[in-house]
Design a protein around this motif. Structure first.
Motif, PDB file in Angstrom:
ATOM      1  N   GLN A  52      49.268 -10.817  34.138  1.00 41.10           N
ATOM      2  CA  GLN A  52      49.393 -10.074  35.380  1.00 41.10           C
ATOM      3  C   GLN A  52      48.127 -10.117  36.227  1.00 41.10           C
ATOM      4  O   GLN A  52      48.199  -9.980  37.452  1.00 41.10           O
ATOM      5  CB  GLN A  52      49.769  -8.619  35.081  1.00 41.10           C
ATOM      6  CG  GLN A  52      51.165  -8.461  34.511  1.00 41.10           C
ATOM      7  CD  GLN A  52      52.235  -8.962  35.468  1.00 41.10           C
ATOM      8  OE1 GLN A  52      52.459  -8.391  36.529  1.00 41.10           O
ATOM      9  NE2 GLN A  52      52.887 -10.048  35.093  1.00 41.10           N
ATOM     10  N   ASP A  53      46.968 -10.313  35.600  1.00 40.71           N
ATOM     11  CA  ASP A  53      45.750 -10.424  36.398  1.00 40.71           C
ATOM     12  C   ASP A  53      45.790 -11.688  37.253  1.00 40.71           C
ATOM     13  O   ASP A  53      45.391 -11.687  38.425  1.00 40.71           O
ATOM     14  CB  ASP A  53      44.495 -10.381  35.525  1.00 40.71           C
ATOM     15  CG  ASP A  53      44.457 -11.454  34.436  1.00 40.71           C
ATOM     16  OD1 ASP A  53      45.502 -12.094  34.160  1.00 40.71           O
ATOM     17  OD2 ASP A  53      43.375 -11.647  33.836  1.00 40.71           O
ATOM     18  N   VAL A  54      46.330 -12.767  36.683  1.00 45.32           N
ATOM     19  CA  VAL A  54      46.512 -13.998  37.447  1.00 45.32           C
ATOM     20  C   VAL A  54      47.586 -13.801  38.507  1.00 45.32           C
ATOM     21  O   VAL A  54      47.437 -14.221  39.665  1.00 45.32           O
ATOM     22  CB  VAL A  54      46.880 -15.169  36.515  1.00 45.32           C
ATOM     23  CG1 VAL A  54      47.223 -16.416  37.316  1.00 45.32           C
ATOM     24  CG2 VAL A  54      45.742 -15.444  35.545  1.00 45.32           C
ATOM     25  N   MET A  55      48.668 -13.144  38.119  1.00 44.19           N
ATOM     26  CA  MET A  55      49.774 -12.897  39.054  1.00 44.19           C
ATOM     27  C   MET A  55      49.283 -12.163  40.294  1.00 44.19           C
ATOM     28  O   MET A  55      49.692 -12.468  41.423  1.00 44.19           O
ATOM     29  CB  MET A  55      50.853 -12.069  38.356  1.00 44.19           C
ATOM     30  CG  MET A  55      52.153 -11.979  39.117  1.00 44.19           C
ATOM     31  SD  MET A  55      53.274 -13.313  38.670  1.00 44.19           S
ATOM     32  CE  MET A  55      53.716 -12.873  36.997  1.00 44.19           C
ATOM     33  N   ASP A  56      48.406 -11.193  40.107  1.00 43.06           N
ATOM     34  CA  ASP A  56      47.892 -10.431  41.252  1.00 43.06           C
ATOM     35  C   ASP A  56      47.127 -11.333  42.221  1.00 43.06           C
ATOM     36  O   ASP A  56      47.277 -11.218  43.451  1.00 43.06           O
ATOM     37  CB  ASP A  56      46.987  -9.297  40.771  1.00 43.06           C
ATOM     38  CG  ASP A  56      47.755  -8.189  40.057  1.00 43.06           C
ATOM     39  OD1 ASP A  56      48.992  -8.118  40.227  1.00 43.06           O
ATOM     40  OD2 ASP A  56      47.119  -7.405  39.326  1.00 43.06           O
ATOM     41  N   LEU A  57      46.308 -12.228  41.682  1.00 45.71           N
ATOM     42  CA  LEU A  57      45.542 -13.143  42.534  1.00 45.71           C
ATOM     43  C   LEU A  57      46.459 -14.129  43.252  1.00 45.71           C
ATOM     44  O   LEU A  57      46.195 -14.520  44.399  1.00 45.71           O
ATOM     45  CB  LEU A  57      44.506 -13.895  41.705  1.00 45.71           C
ATOM     46  CG  LEU A  57      43.400 -13.042  41.074  1.00 45.71           C
ATOM     47  CD1 LEU A  57      42.477 -13.920  40.231  1.00 45.71           C
ATOM     48  CD2 LEU A  57      42.602 -12.305  42.136  1.00 45.71           C
ATOM     49  N   VAL A  58      47.534 -14.537  42.584  1.00 47.58           N
ATOM     50  CA  VAL A  58      48.503 -15.444  43.204  1.00 47.58           C
ATOM     51  C   VAL A  58      49.272 -14.720  44.298  1.00 47.58           C
ATOM     52  O   VAL A  58      49.460 -15.255  45.404  1.00 47.58           O
ATOM     53  CB  VAL A  58      49.458 -16.024  42.143  1.00 47.58           C
ATOM     54  CG1 VAL A  58      50.592 -16.808  42.806  1.00 47.58           C
ATOM     55  CG2 VAL A  58      48.698 -16.919  41.167  1.00 47.58           C
ATOM     56  N   ARG A  59      49.734 -13.524  44.021  1.00 51.06           N
ATOM     57  CA  ARG A  59      50.483 -12.755  45.027  1.00 51.06           C
ATOM     58  C   ARG A  59      49.678 -12.565  46.298  1.00 51.06           C
ATOM     59  O   ARG A  59      50.219 -12.630  47.410  1.00 51.06           O
ATOM     60  CB  ARG A  59      50.874 -11.386  44.460  1.00 51.06           C
ATOM     61  CG  ARG A  59      52.062 -11.389  43.538  1.00 51.06           C
ATOM     62  CD  ARG A  59      52.615  -9.979  43.379  1.00 51.06           C
ATOM     63  NE  ARG A  59      53.372  -9.837  42.149  1.00 51.06           N
ATOM     64  CZ  ARG A  59      52.894  -9.299  41.033  1.00 51.06           C
ATOM     65  NH1 ARG A  59      51.651  -8.838  40.986  1.00 51.06           N
ATOM     66  NH2 ARG A  59      53.647  -9.201  39.967  1.00 51.06           N
TER      67      ARG A  59
END
Length: 504
Positions: A51-58
């Motif tokens: 989810q930490d990666v997901m946040d940066l992608v979003r």
């Protein structure tokens, strides 16, 4: 020194297709495993996605992500990535000399896209496989239940079709390094027959045919002409790829490379027009620039794995370029080129998104952070929407290896009519001189500066790292203002900046 620019409300290039801010994820190195997918990570969701990666992608608001390759796709069996994860085979990946567990396949990736707020652009293996496998893959992804492939998808946990619109017909098929490499005639015929077959399933699919892997290929640009002669009436876009390197450690030559990019795009635009004229066609084919980025920092350290000296490791550290401030300027120039070529470039994918030549880095079990190049990509994606402005630019230039009289100021502009804003993205290539920007805003009426972001650094080699994630970041600019219909700002040496203006 001065840079005079004129922007006029009525002089535009094209409406920018939001898809030029797309990205790419390949089963290569740590892009997937310990990149987007790491079960057991403190932030992992129920599907094992970080989810930490997901946040940066979003935050990037990426329209599409190309998947699963890349060179990887040319020997990939998509069926290996469906069904129970513990029953999926481990395969040897011939493209990158690694092993592939297939823990992540089409179901996991499509779920990730939904969570990341993006859409999938799927690549088909036309290297080691062919038309029938392509048809089956598309039917599995998009077909109705009540048929073999739709029912198999339902059995594997997904009843509703995913309705993926964009499909790449292979990858870099002009490259001798590619599994299943073909001549232009061989590939053009196969791509056309595949496209016809896919259109028999769904006429509305958007199909992308392979163009040249880079502008230095011996077959370029004749490859494009031959392939399009076969496929012009059955495809929508032709792909181009280009990577940028400063191996000679010459910053001036490095930052002029988007002149080569501009010429590359212009040449293929001419080839498209030639084939269209030859065929007396009313259709338009556009460019999908679906691989681009800086790539050279990691070459030496990658050699042992790529030459097979390390066996077949799973998800090793490969192509992990650590980007510096100089690369910020390069990426800014590349994005400016895509904006200025928005009449023909309708899709572009930064390659890649996580860990592998990527704006986002991760540590297994640890943090995720933004590389230096994340920021120009972020600001262009968020604010570089609307219509591309046809800017008239007057400023001094310099002679470089790839072109003469390369302007020191590289600038693009966009007009978002719905938001009532103008956004300008400027790179000063000069090593020692500041420029006074004098930008005439004609036909726009009253305007006010609402945002000014600047990236500068005393060290071109400065990088963000696990231990110092904010060494190269943007900061608020000062002094930019609109007076008497002219936007004025100072552009420091070796700087990138974005200036946004609100129209009354």
């Amino acid at each position: 020194m001065k840079a005079k620019v004129t922007a006029h409300r009525d002089y535009t290039i094209a409406k920018i297709d939001d898809r030029i801010y797309s990205a790419f994820l390949e089963h290569l190195g740590r892009a997937i495993y310990t990149g987007i997918y790491e079960p057991g990570h403190p932030t992992a969701d129920k599907n094992g996605m970080r989810q930490d990666v997901m946040d940066l992608v979003r935050d990037l608001k990426i329209p599409y992500v190309r998947y699963p390759g890349g060179n990887f796709v040319s020997a990939y069996n998509w069926e290996d990535g469906i069904g129970p994860q513990d029953q999926r085979p481990t395969r040897l990946d011939l493209a990158w000399h690694t092993s592939e567990s297939n823990k992540v396949g089409i179901h996991e990736f499509m779920d990730w896209c939904d969570s990341a707020g993006t859409k999938a652009m799927l690549a088909i293996n036309l290297g080691s496989r062919g038309l029938d496998e392509a048809r089956n893959f598309v039917e599995y992804v998009n077909g109705p239940t009540g048929s073999h492939w739709g029912d198999l998808r339902k059995k594997n946990g997904r009843e509703a079709p995913w309705d993926v619109r964009m499909w790449c017909l292979g990858n870099e098929m002009d490259g001798p390094w590619q599994v299943g490499h073909k001549t232009a005639e061989e590939y053009g015929r196969l791509a056309n027959e595949t496209a016809k077959t896919l259109r028999a399933f769904d006429k509305s699919l958007e199909l992308i045919v392979c163009g040249s892997s880079n502008a230095d290929m011996k077959t370029y640009p004749e490859w494009e002409r031959i392939v399009l002669e076969h496929t012009y009436e059955s495809v929508d876009l032709i792909s181009l790829h280009m990577y940028f390197a400063n191996r000679a450690k010459n910053t001036a030559n490095y930052l002029a490379l988007n002149a080569k990019l501009d010429n590359y795009i212009g040449t293929i635009e001419s080839v498209i027009n030639l084939v269209k004229a030859n065929k007396r066609s009313k259709r338009d084919v556009h460019i999908s620039f679906d691989e681009w980025n800086v790539w050279y920092h990691s070459n030496a350290q990658d050699r042992a794995i790529l030459e097979g000296n390390s066996g077949w490791p799973h998800a090793p550290r490969l192509l992990e370029d650590i980007y510096n401030f100089e690369d910020v300027l390069q990426v800014g120039c590349i994005l400016n080129t895509f904006i200025r070529k928005s009449n023909v470039v309708k899709v572009a994918c930064i390659a890649q998104l996580v860990n592998v030549i990527a704006p986002i880095m991760t540590e297994p079990g640890g943090a995720a952070w933004r590389q230096s190049i994340y920021y120009p990509y972020y600001f262009a994606s968020i604010y570089g929407r609307g219509k591309a402005l046809q800017l008239a630019v007057t400023c001094p230039g310099y002679d470089a290896d790839v072109a003469d009289n390369v302007p020191f100021i590289d600038i693009s502009g966009t007009h978002d009519e719905e938001a009532g804003t103008l956004s300008f993205f400027a790179v000063n290539r000069h090593a020692t001189e500041s420029f006074e920007l004098d930008l005439a805003l004609q036909g726009f009426g009253a305007a006010t500066v609402i945002d000014h972001q600047v990236m500068t650094h005393s060290d071109l080699n400065a990088v963000n790292s696990l231990t110092d994630q904010a060494a190269v970041v943007p900061h608020k600019g000062s002094g930019a203002q609109v007076a008497d219909g002219r936007l004025q700002a100072k552009l420091p040496p070796h700087s990138w900046q974005m200036i946004r203006v609100k129209l009354a």
